[in-house]
Design a protein around this motif. Structure first.
Motif, mmCIF file in Angstrom:
data_model
loop_
_atom_site.group_PDB
_atom_site.id
_atom_site.type_symbol
_atom_site.label_atom_id
_atom_site.label_comp_id
_atom_site.label_asym_id
_atom_site.label_seq_id
_atom_site.Cartn_x
_atom_site.Cartn_y
_atom_site.Cartn_z
ATOM 1 N N ARG A 104 0.838 -1.196 0.000
ATOM 2 C CA ARG A 104 0.000 0.000 0.000
ATOM 3 C C ARG A 104 0.874 1.249 0.000
ATOM 4 O O ARG A 104 1.866 1.303 0.695
ATOM 5 C CB ARG A 104 -0.903 0.020 1.237
ATOM 6 C CG ARG A 104 -1.795 1.268 1.353
ATOM 7 C CD ARG A 104 -2.828 1.087 2.437
ATOM 8 N NE ARG A 104 -2.230 0.770 3.722
ATOM 9 C CZ ARG A 104 -2.852 0.073 4.671
ATOM 10 N NH1 ARG A 104 -4.060 -0.407 4.455
ATOM 11 N NH2 ARG A 104 -2.246 -0.155 5.817
ATOM 12 N N ILE A 105 0.481 2.211 -0.799
ATOM 13 C CA ILE A 105 1.129 3.517 -0.781
ATOM 14 C C ILE A 105 0.204 4.481 -0.046
ATOM 15 O O ILE A 105 -0.937 4.686 -0.465
ATOM 16 C CB ILE A 105 1.439 4.032 -2.193
ATOM 17 C CG1 ILE A 105 2.469 3.122 -2.866
ATOM 18 C CG2 ILE A 105 1.939 5.466 -2.132
ATOM 19 C CD1 ILE A 105 2.832 3.542 -4.272
ATOM 20 N N ASN A 106 0.682 5.029 1.040
ATOM 21 C CA ASN A 106 -0.147 5.912 1.858
ATOM 22 C C ASN A 106 -0.156 7.347 1.339
ATOM 23 O O ASN A 106 -1.125 8.073 1.524
ATOM 24 C CB ASN A 106 0.355 5.904 3.301
ATOM 25 C CG ASN A 106 0.163 4.541 3.951
ATOM 26 O OD1 ASN A 106 -0.584 3.706 3.459
ATOM 27 N ND2 ASN A 106 0.863 4.320 5.055
ATOM 28 N N ALA A 107 0.959 7.749 0.741
ATOM 29 C CA ALA A 107 1.047 9.116 0.218
ATOM 30 C C ALA A 107 2.177 9.181 -0.791
ATOM 31 O O ALA A 107 3.141 8.414 -0.715
ATOM 32 C CB ALA A 107 1.310 10.113 1.341
ATOM 33 N N MET A 108 2.036 10.082 -1.732
ATOM 34 C CA MET A 108 3.111 10.369 -2.687
ATOM 35 C C MET A 108 3.247 11.872 -2.810
ATOM 36 O O MET A 108 2.255 12.615 -2.658
ATOM 37 C CB MET A 108 2.828 9.749 -4.054
ATOM 38 C CG MET A 108 2.865 8.242 -4.054
ATOM 39 S SD MET A 108 2.751 7.511 -5.710
ATOM 40 C CE MET A 108 4.435 7.763 -6.314
ATOM 41 N N GLY A 109 4.458 12.294 -3.087
ATOM 42 C CA GLY A 109 4.665 13.728 -3.197
ATOM 43 C C GLY A 109 5.914 14.059 -3.967
ATOM 44 O O GLY A 109 6.671 13.178 -4.386
ATOM 45 N N GLY A 154 5.595 -2.338 2.299
ATOM 46 C CA GLY A 154 5.910 -3.422 1.387
ATOM 47 C C GLY A 154 5.032 -4.647 1.611
ATOM 48 O O GLY A 154 4.762 -5.397 0.681
ATOM 49 N N THR A 155 4.607 -4.861 2.840
ATOM 50 C CA THR A 155 3.740 -5.978 3.196
ATOM 51 C C THR A 155 2.663 -5.466 4.143
ATOM 52 O O THR A 155 2.801 -4.389 4.730
ATOM 53 C CB THR A 155 4.520 -7.109 3.880
ATOM 54 O OG1 THR A 155 5.121 -6.582 5.075
ATOM 55 C CG2 THR A 155 5.613 -7.651 2.963
ATOM 56 N N TRP A 156 1.627 -6.280 4.374
ATOM 57 C CA TRP A 156 0.532 -5.805 5.209
ATOM 58 C C TRP A 156 0.971 -5.641 6.660
ATOM 59 O O TRP A 156 0.392 -4.863 7.416
ATOM 60 C CB TRP A 156 -0.661 -6.772 5.144
ATOM 61 C CG TRP A 156 -0.413 -8.120 5.754
ATOM 62 C CD1 TRP A 156 0.066 -9.217 5.121
ATOM 63 C CD2 TRP A 156 -0.620 -8.503 7.113
ATOM 64 N NE1 TRP A 156 0.165 -10.267 5.997
ATOM 65 C CE2 TRP A 156 -0.249 -9.878 7.223
ATOM 66 C CE3 TRP A 156 -1.106 -7.849 8.245
ATOM 67 C CZ2 TRP A 156 -0.343 -10.575 8.419
ATOM 68 C CZ3 TRP A 156 -1.201 -8.541 9.446
ATOM 69 C CH2 TRP A 156 -0.808 -9.887 9.527
ATOM 70 N N PHE A 157 2.023 -6.367 7.065
ATOM 71 C CA PHE A 157 2.475 -6.312 8.439
ATOM 72 C C PHE A 157 3.701 -5.413 8.609
ATOM 73 O O PHE A 157 4.221 -5.258 9.720
ATOM 74 C CB PHE A 157 2.818 -7.714 8.942
ATOM 75 C CG PHE A 157 3.765 -8.469 8.052
ATOM 76 C CD1 PHE A 157 3.275 -9.327 7.079
ATOM 77 C CD2 PHE A 157 5.133 -8.307 8.170
ATOM 78 C CE1 PHE A 157 4.139 -10.029 6.248
ATOM 79 C CE2 PHE A 157 6.000 -9.004 7.349
ATOM 80 C CZ PHE A 157 5.506 -9.868 6.387
ATOM 81 N N GLY A 158 4.173 -4.876 7.516
ATOM 82 C CA GLY A 158 5.391 -4.078 7.575
ATOM 83 C C GLY A 158 5.147 -2.647 8.009
ATOM 84 O O GLY A 158 4.018 -2.148 7.963
ATOM 85 N N GLN A 159 6.203 -2.002 8.403
ATOM 86 C CA GLN A 159 6.113 -0.600 8.776
ATOM 87 C C GLN A 159 6.054 0.261 7.521
ATOM 88 O O GLN A 159 6.462 -0.149 6.432
ATOM 89 C CB GLN A 159 7.329 -0.205 9.617
ATOM 90 C CG GLN A 159 7.380 -0.849 10.982
ATOM 91 C CD GLN A 159 8.569 -0.374 11.802
ATOM 92 O OE1 GLN A 159 9.592 0.009 11.265
ATOM 93 N NE2 GLN A 159 8.410 -0.381 13.117
#
Length: 121
Positions: free
Chosen positions: A30-35, A101-106
């Motif tokens: 998942r990408i939470n934000a891009m800038g 990178g993964t669902w459990f990753g930071q």
């Protein structure tokens, strides 16, 4: 790991336009934000524009009304349309992403290598 690759920089005359693109690849959950950030010679890196997933764009005061950030969440890309460019917009522009990178990753803070934008007559 997430890799970011920018494209679209170059030389443009004052008042001209450029469009920067950024593509994210690799292991992406998942990408939470891009800038987009920029760094001019002798200056610190500064935020130009950013947008969180599902959020509204934020812009630096110096580019409001001239630059537009957009994202394609399905393709993991971001673009920066730059109009009415000024010599003071000259800088190396960096793409940034906050991503997992993964669902459990930071959430990691990822950067591209940058693309040079030069505004000069």
């Amino acid at each position: 790991q997430v890799q970011l690759v920018e494209s679209g920089g170059g030389l443009v005359q004052p008042g001209g336009s450029l469009r920067l693109s950024c593509a994210a690849s690799g292991s992406i959950f998942r990408i939470n934000a891009m800038g987009w950030y920029r760094q001019a010679p002798g200056k610190e890196r500064e935020l130009v524009a950013a947008v969180a997933t599902g959020g509204s764009p934020n812009y630096a005061d110096s580019v409001k009304g001239r630059f537009t950030i957009s994202r394609d969440n399905a393709k993991n890309t971001a673009s920066l349309q730059m109009n009415s460019l000024k010599p003071e917009d000259t800088a190396v522009y960096y793409c940034n992403a906050l991503a997992q990178g993964t669902w459990f990753g930071q959430v990691g803070d990822y950067w591209g290598k940058g693309t040079l934008v030069t505004v000069s007559s």
